[in-house]
Write a protein that holds these residues in place. Structure first.
Motif, PDB file in Angstrom:
ATOM      1  N   LEU A 142       0.825  -1.210   0.000  1.00  0.00           N
ATOM      2  CA  LEU A 142       0.000   0.000   0.000  1.00  0.00           C
ATOM      3  C   LEU A 142       0.860   1.260   0.000  1.00  0.00           C
ATOM      4  O   LEU A 142       0.540   2.245  -0.663  1.00  0.00           O
ATOM      5  CB  LEU A 142      -0.915  -0.011   1.223  1.00  0.00           C
ATOM      6  CG  LEU A 142      -1.942   1.098   1.341  1.00  0.00           C
ATOM      7  CD1 LEU A 142      -2.881   1.129   0.151  1.00  0.00           C
ATOM      8  CD2 LEU A 142      -2.733   0.929   2.628  1.00  0.00           C
ATOM      9  N   ASP A 143       1.979   1.221   0.714  1.00  0.00           N
ATOM     10  CA  ASP A 143       2.881   2.374   0.809  1.00  0.00           C
ATOM     11  C   ASP A 143       3.893   2.424  -0.330  1.00  0.00           C
ATOM     12  O   ASP A 143       4.802   3.259  -0.314  1.00  0.00           O
ATOM     13  CB  ASP A 143       3.632   2.352   2.144  1.00  0.00           C
ATOM     14  CG  ASP A 143       2.708   2.609   3.318  1.00  0.00           C
ATOM     15  OD1 ASP A 143       1.625   3.185   3.123  1.00  0.00           O
ATOM     16  OD2 ASP A 143       3.079   2.216   4.444  1.00  0.00           O
ATOM     17  N   ASP A 144       3.764   1.489  -1.291  1.00  0.00           N
ATOM     18  CA  ASP A 144       4.667   1.427  -2.442  1.00  0.00           C
ATOM     19  C   ASP A 144       6.121   1.254  -1.995  1.00  0.00           C
ATOM     20  O   ASP A 144       7.026   1.901  -2.501  1.00  0.00           O
ATOM     21  CB  ASP A 144       4.498   2.678  -3.309  1.00  0.00           C
ATOM     22  CG  ASP A 144       5.075   2.494  -4.708  1.00  0.00           C
ATOM     23  OD1 ASP A 144       5.076   1.360  -5.216  1.00  0.00           O
ATOM     24  OD2 ASP A 144       5.539   3.497  -5.285  1.00  0.00           O
ATOM     25  N   ARG A 145       6.349   0.342  -1.040  1.00  0.00           N
ATOM     26  CA  ARG A 145       7.675   0.112  -0.462  1.00  0.00           C
ATOM     27  C   ARG A 145       8.236  -1.231  -0.943  1.00  0.00           C
ATOM     28  O   ARG A 145       8.332  -2.198  -0.192  1.00  0.00           O
ATOM     29  CB  ARG A 145       7.608   0.156   1.053  1.00  0.00           C
ATOM     30  CG  ARG A 145       7.247   1.510   1.625  1.00  0.00           C
ATOM     31  CD  ARG A 145       8.299   2.581   1.326  1.00  0.00           C
ATOM     32  NE  ARG A 145       9.646   2.174   1.686  1.00  0.00           N
ATOM     33  CZ  ARG A 145      10.217   2.434   2.843  1.00  0.00           C
ATOM     34  NH1 ARG A 145       9.574   3.113   3.768  1.00  0.00           N
ATOM     35  NH2 ARG A 145      11.465   2.024   3.083  1.00  0.00           N
ATOM     36  N   LYS A 146       8.600  -1.259  -2.185  1.00  0.00           N
ATOM     37  CA  LYS A 146       9.199  -2.446  -2.803  1.00  0.00           C
ATOM     38  C   LYS A 146      10.447  -2.892  -2.045  1.00  0.00           C
ATOM     39  O   LYS A 146      10.720  -4.082  -1.920  1.00  0.00           O
ATOM     40  CB  LYS A 146       9.526  -2.107  -4.253  1.00  0.00           C
ATOM     41  CG  LYS A 146       9.955  -3.236  -5.105  1.00  0.00           C
ATOM     42  CD  LYS A 146      10.125  -2.696  -6.526  1.00  0.00           C
ATOM     43  CE  LYS A 146      10.602  -3.715  -7.486  1.00  0.00           C
ATOM     44  NZ  LYS A 146      10.725  -3.177  -8.838  1.00  0.00           N
ATOM     45  N   ASP A 147      11.204  -1.947  -1.511  1.00  0.00           N
ATOM     46  CA  ASP A 147      12.421  -2.270  -0.768  1.00  0.00           C
ATOM     47  C   ASP A 147      12.127  -3.103   0.474  1.00  0.00           C
ATOM     48  O   ASP A 147      12.838  -4.059   0.779  1.00  0.00           O
ATOM     49  CB  ASP A 147      13.166  -0.991  -0.389  1.00  0.00           C
ATOM     50  CG  ASP A 147      12.329  -0.039   0.462  1.00  0.00           C
ATOM     51  OD1 ASP A 147      11.109   0.111   0.213  1.00  0.00           O
ATOM     52  OD2 ASP A 147      12.892   0.579   1.374  1.00  0.00           O
ATOM     53  N   ILE A 148      11.055  -2.768   1.170  1.00  0.00           N
ATOM     54  CA  ILE A 148      10.670  -3.524   2.363  1.00  0.00           C
ATOM     55  C   ILE A 148      10.235  -4.933   1.971  1.00  0.00           C
ATOM     56  O   ILE A 148      10.642  -5.913   2.602  1.00  0.00           O
ATOM     57  CB  ILE A 148       9.554  -2.799   3.138  1.00  0.00           C
ATOM     58  CG1 ILE A 148      10.099  -1.512   3.757  1.00  0.00           C
ATOM     59  CG2 ILE A 148       8.945  -3.701   4.209  1.00  0.00           C
ATOM     60  CD1 ILE A 148       9.050  -0.637   4.399  1.00  0.00           C
TER      61      ILE A 148
END
Length: 114
Positions: free
Chosen positions: A20-26
């Motif tokens: 949802l937060d667009d955090r591909k890295d996470i």
């Protein structure tokens, strides 16, 4: 519920929050190196293809609500409702398999548009 089940439930919640937060890295840190993804559109694709095909270039979702989440040993099953930025929404179910504290595979079962 044991501590491992509780930890894995939190990992699943964190996965959808990162999406949802667009955090591909996470999310990348949450997946095993040999991660696979399957859906009616993608048959057992690898990690690289998952990030290429399943992660939109622009933020896509306005909200994701987990309606059901259960964990049994190395598997979690989740049903969620997602609302896209254009106002459309849909419901899906997913089966996630774990290897230790990382997600080794996801199988998506498409639901209906709402």
């Amino acid at each position: 519920m044991n501590a491992m089940d509780s930890s894995r439930k939190q990992i699943v919640r964190d996965l959808y929050a990162a999406y949802l937060d667009d955090r591909k890295d996470i999310v990348g840190a949450m997946l095993t190196e040999d991660f696979t993804f399957s859906s009616p559109r993608d048959d057992h694709i690898d990690r690289a293809a998952y990030f290429e095909r399943c992660w939109p270039k622009e933020p896509f979702f306005r909200g994701i609500e987990i309606e059901f989440l259960a964990v049994d040993r190395d598997e979690a099953v989740v049903r969620y409702r997602a609302e896209k930025r254009d106002g459309a929404s849909f419901a899906n179910m997913e089966s996630l398999r774990f290897h230790g504290e990382k997600i080794a595979s996801v199988e998506v079962y498409f639901g209906r548009n709402l």
